[in-house]
Design a protein around this motif. Structure first.
Motif, short mmCIF file in Angstrom:
data_model
loop_
_atom_site.label_atom_id
_atom_site.label_comp_id
_atom_site.label_asym_id
_atom_site.label_seq_id
_atom_site.Cartn_x
_atom_site.Cartn_y
_atom_site.Cartn_z
N VAL A 1 3.71 -4.49 3.39
CA VAL A 1 4.47 -3.24 3.51
C VAL A 1 3.60 -2.05 3.11
O VAL A 1 2.62 -2.19 2.37
N ASP A 2 4.00 -0.89 3.63
CA ASP A 2 3.30 0.36 3.35
C ASP A 2 4.34 1.41 2.99
O ASP A 2 5.20 1.75 3.81
N PHE A 3 4.29 1.89 1.74
CA PHE A 3 5.21 2.94 1.31
C PHE A 3 4.67 4.28 1.81
O PHE A 3 3.58 4.70 1.43
N MET A 4 5.42 4.95 2.67
CA MET A 4 4.98 6.21 3.24
C MET A 4 5.43 7.37 2.36
O MET A 4 6.52 7.38 1.81
N GLY A 5 4.55 8.39 2.24
CA GLY A 5 4.87 9.57 1.44
C GLY A 5 4.31 9.48 0.04
O GLY A 5 4.22 8.40 -0.56
N ALA A 6 3.95 10.63 -0.51
CA ALA A 6 3.39 10.68 -1.85
C ALA A 6 4.41 10.24 -2.89
O ALA A 6 5.62 10.46 -2.73
N GLU A 7 3.94 9.61 -3.95
CA GLU A 7 4.82 9.19 -5.02
C GLU A 7 5.54 10.41 -5.60
O GLU A 7 4.94 11.46 -5.82
N GLY A 8 6.83 10.26 -5.83
CA GLY A 8 7.62 11.36 -6.38
C GLY A 8 8.34 12.17 -5.32
O GLY A 8 9.13 13.06 -5.65
N GLN B 1 7.10 16.72 9.04
CA GLN B 1 5.81 17.17 8.52
C GLN B 1 5.37 16.29 7.35
O GLN B 1 4.19 15.94 7.24
N ALA B 2 6.31 15.92 6.49
CA ALA B 2 5.98 15.10 5.32
C ALA B 2 5.57 13.69 5.72
O ALA B 2 4.75 13.06 5.05
N TYR B 3 6.14 13.18 6.84
CA TYR B 3 5.86 11.81 7.29
C TYR B 3 5.25 11.85 8.70
O TYR B 3 5.66 11.10 9.59
N LYS B 4 4.26 12.69 8.90
CA LYS B 4 3.78 12.95 10.25
C LYS B 4 3.15 11.73 10.92
O LYS B 4 3.12 11.64 12.14
N TYR B 5 2.63 10.77 10.16
CA TYR B 5 2.04 9.58 10.76
C TYR B 5 3.01 8.40 10.84
O TYR B 5 2.63 7.29 11.18
N PRO C 1 5.03 -1.83 24.39
CA PRO C 1 4.91 -0.52 23.74
C PRO C 1 3.49 -0.30 23.23
O PRO C 1 2.74 -1.25 22.98
N GLN C 2 3.11 0.96 23.06
CA GLN C 2 1.78 1.30 22.59
C GLN C 2 1.57 0.82 21.16
O GLN C 2 2.53 0.59 20.43
N GLY C 3 0.30 0.66 20.76
CA GLY C 3 -0.02 0.27 19.40
C GLY C 3 0.25 1.39 18.42
O GLY C 3 0.53 2.53 18.81
N ASN C 4 0.14 1.08 17.16
CA ASN C 4 0.36 2.08 16.12
C ASN C 4 -0.92 2.89 15.94
O ASN C 4 -1.85 2.46 15.26
N VAL C 5 -0.96 4.08 16.56
CA VAL C 5 -2.19 4.85 16.52
C VAL C 5 -2.49 5.38 15.13
O VAL C 5 -3.60 5.84 14.86
N ALA C 6 -1.54 5.32 14.24
CA ALA C 6 -1.82 5.76 12.86
C ALA C 6 -2.83 4.85 12.20
O ALA C 6 -3.48 5.26 11.23
N ASP C 7 -2.99 3.64 12.70
CA ASP C 7 -3.93 2.70 12.11
C ASP C 7 -5.30 2.75 12.75
O ASP C 7 -6.21 2.04 12.34
N GLN C 8 -5.47 3.58 13.79
CA GLN C 8 -6.74 3.68 14.47
C GLN C 8 -7.61 4.75 13.82
O GLN C 8 -7.13 5.65 13.16
N PRO C 9 -8.93 4.66 14.01
CA PRO C 9 -9.81 5.70 13.47
C PRO C 9 -9.43 7.07 14.02
O PRO C 9 -8.97 7.20 15.15
N ALA C 10 -9.64 8.11 13.23
CA ALA C 10 -9.21 9.46 13.61
C ALA C 10 -9.79 9.88 14.94
O ALA C 10 -9.14 10.54 15.75
N ALA D 1 0.86 -1.19 0.00
CA ALA D 1 0.00 0.00 0.00
C ALA D 1 0.89 1.23 0.00
O ALA D 1 2.10 1.13 0.22
N ARG D 2 0.30 2.38 -0.29
CA ARG D 2 1.02 3.65 -0.13
C ARG D 2 0.15 4.54 0.74
O ARG D 2 -0.97 4.88 0.39
N ASP D 3 0.70 4.90 1.91
CA ASP D 3 -0.03 5.70 2.89
C ASP D 3 -1.39 5.08 3.21
O ASP D 3 -2.42 5.76 3.22
#
Length: 333
Positions: A142-149, A259-263, A320-329, A49-51
């Motif tokens: 895997v998850d590619f972080m950041g916009a393509e380019g 800022q670009a990879y804030k999550y 350690p805490q879970g990955n909150v980036a994967d939780q609902p906003a 995936a990407r982001d």
């Protein structure tokens, strides 16, 4: 050219898949983590995936070292620093290395090129550093972080010579793969620039279990960064290592990259949260080592090395805490 990836983890998958999908070159993957290899074979490829979006299965060729009979022109090595020596020994016994092959690596930390030099001639080693964030959430996932380019990486020959035809070919393939390569004239300052950056973001985010965006919410981030950067630059200057960025540019990059990879949780935290040893000894510890070798004590770096190891010890008392980036906003507050 044909490529072989040693280490089908987050970054190995990122490079191999982007070369295969964007540059259209042949890529084989070598891995020793059995759950990863078997899951890839079971599902017919790696889940990418990407982001967190557009997840799909991408077919890849993956092998254990002992069953591999291919002959790539270039090996791309992405292993954890503490695993590399054993990996090289196993791969050498399997007979997968040949005298005509080149090797590229953009691993975190320092110490890997000395190990690779035992297998490859110095003029066949290409050093790299990558400002590219990738998550591996499980075997074959895997998850590619950041916009393509937005991918950016640097590369230089281990002998600091100008690119030969093969190295130029690697650069051209990386460009076609949209990995954003930039040539540097000297490898050590190039790689240390990334080590110095990771010595701030990776280490501090790991100690406090924070995403990079959460990290820069704190008003004292610049002051903390400057303290760590100043020690690192002072140590490198005494060692005759000239980083490719200035102190101010390194400090500014902490903000812009976060800022670009804030999550994103840095790779050190990904290891920490899964109960694996971190690479802090090869990052902050390496900076401290350079300092002591040149009569300069990096007190802050030495202190945070102890703090990370203490945090590792504390995992036996609480997880350690879970990955909150994967939780609902709405659950992030």
């Amino acid at each position: 050219m044909k490529y072989g990836i040693i280490g089908a983890g987050a970054m190995g998958m990122r490079y191999g898949v982007m070369l295969q999908e964007n540059a259209g070159v042949d890529v084989d993957f070598i891995d020793t983590w059995e759950p990863n290899v078997e899951k890839i074979r079971e599902q017919g490829g790696v889940s990418v995936a990407r982001d967190h979006e557009n997840r799909r299965i991408i077919p890849i060729n993956i092998y254990y070292p002992e069953e591999y009979a291919g002959h790539p022109d270039v090996w791309i090595v992405f292993k954890k620093q503490m695993q590399l020596a054993d990996e090289i020994e196993r791969d050498t016994k399997a007979g997968i290395f040949h005298d005509d092959q080149y090797c590229f690596s953009a691993m975190n930390g320092m110490g890997h090129f000395e190990k690779l030099e035992k297998v490859f001639p110095k003029d066949h080693i290409v050093c790299g550093s990558a400002m590219i964030a990738t998550r591996m959430d499980g075997p074959a996932n895997v998850d590619f972080m950041g916009a393509e380019g937005t991918e950016v990486m640097h590369m230089a020959r281990y002998n600091n010579e100008k690119p030969d035809a093969t190295v130029q070919g690697i650069f051209d393939d990386f460009t076609a793969a949209k990995l954003g390569p930039v040539f540097s004239d000297e490898w050590q300052g190039m790689c240390m620039s990334k080590v110095v950056f990771n010595a701030v973001t990776n280490t501090l985010c790991t100690m406090f279990e924070m995403q990079m965006g959460q990290f820069i919410e704190y008003d004292g981030v610049r002051a903390m960064s400057e303290q760590l950067f100043n020690e690192a630059f002072d140590a490198c200057e005494r060692a005759g290592i000239h980083l490719i960025e200035t102190r101010q540019e390194e400090t500014d990059s902490v903000i812009t990259v976060s800022q670009a990879y804030k999550y994103h949780y840095p790779s050190m935290y990904q290891d920490f949260s899964k109960g694996r040893p971190t690479e802090v000894d090869y990052i902050n510890g390496y900076i401290a080592k350079i300092g002591r070798e040149h009569d300069y004590v990096c007190r802050t770096h030495e202190f945070v090395v102890h703090e990370v190891h203490m945090a590792e010890m504390m995992r036996k008392y609480h997880q350690p805490q879970g990955n909150v980036a994967d939780q609902p906003a709405e659950a992030e507050a």
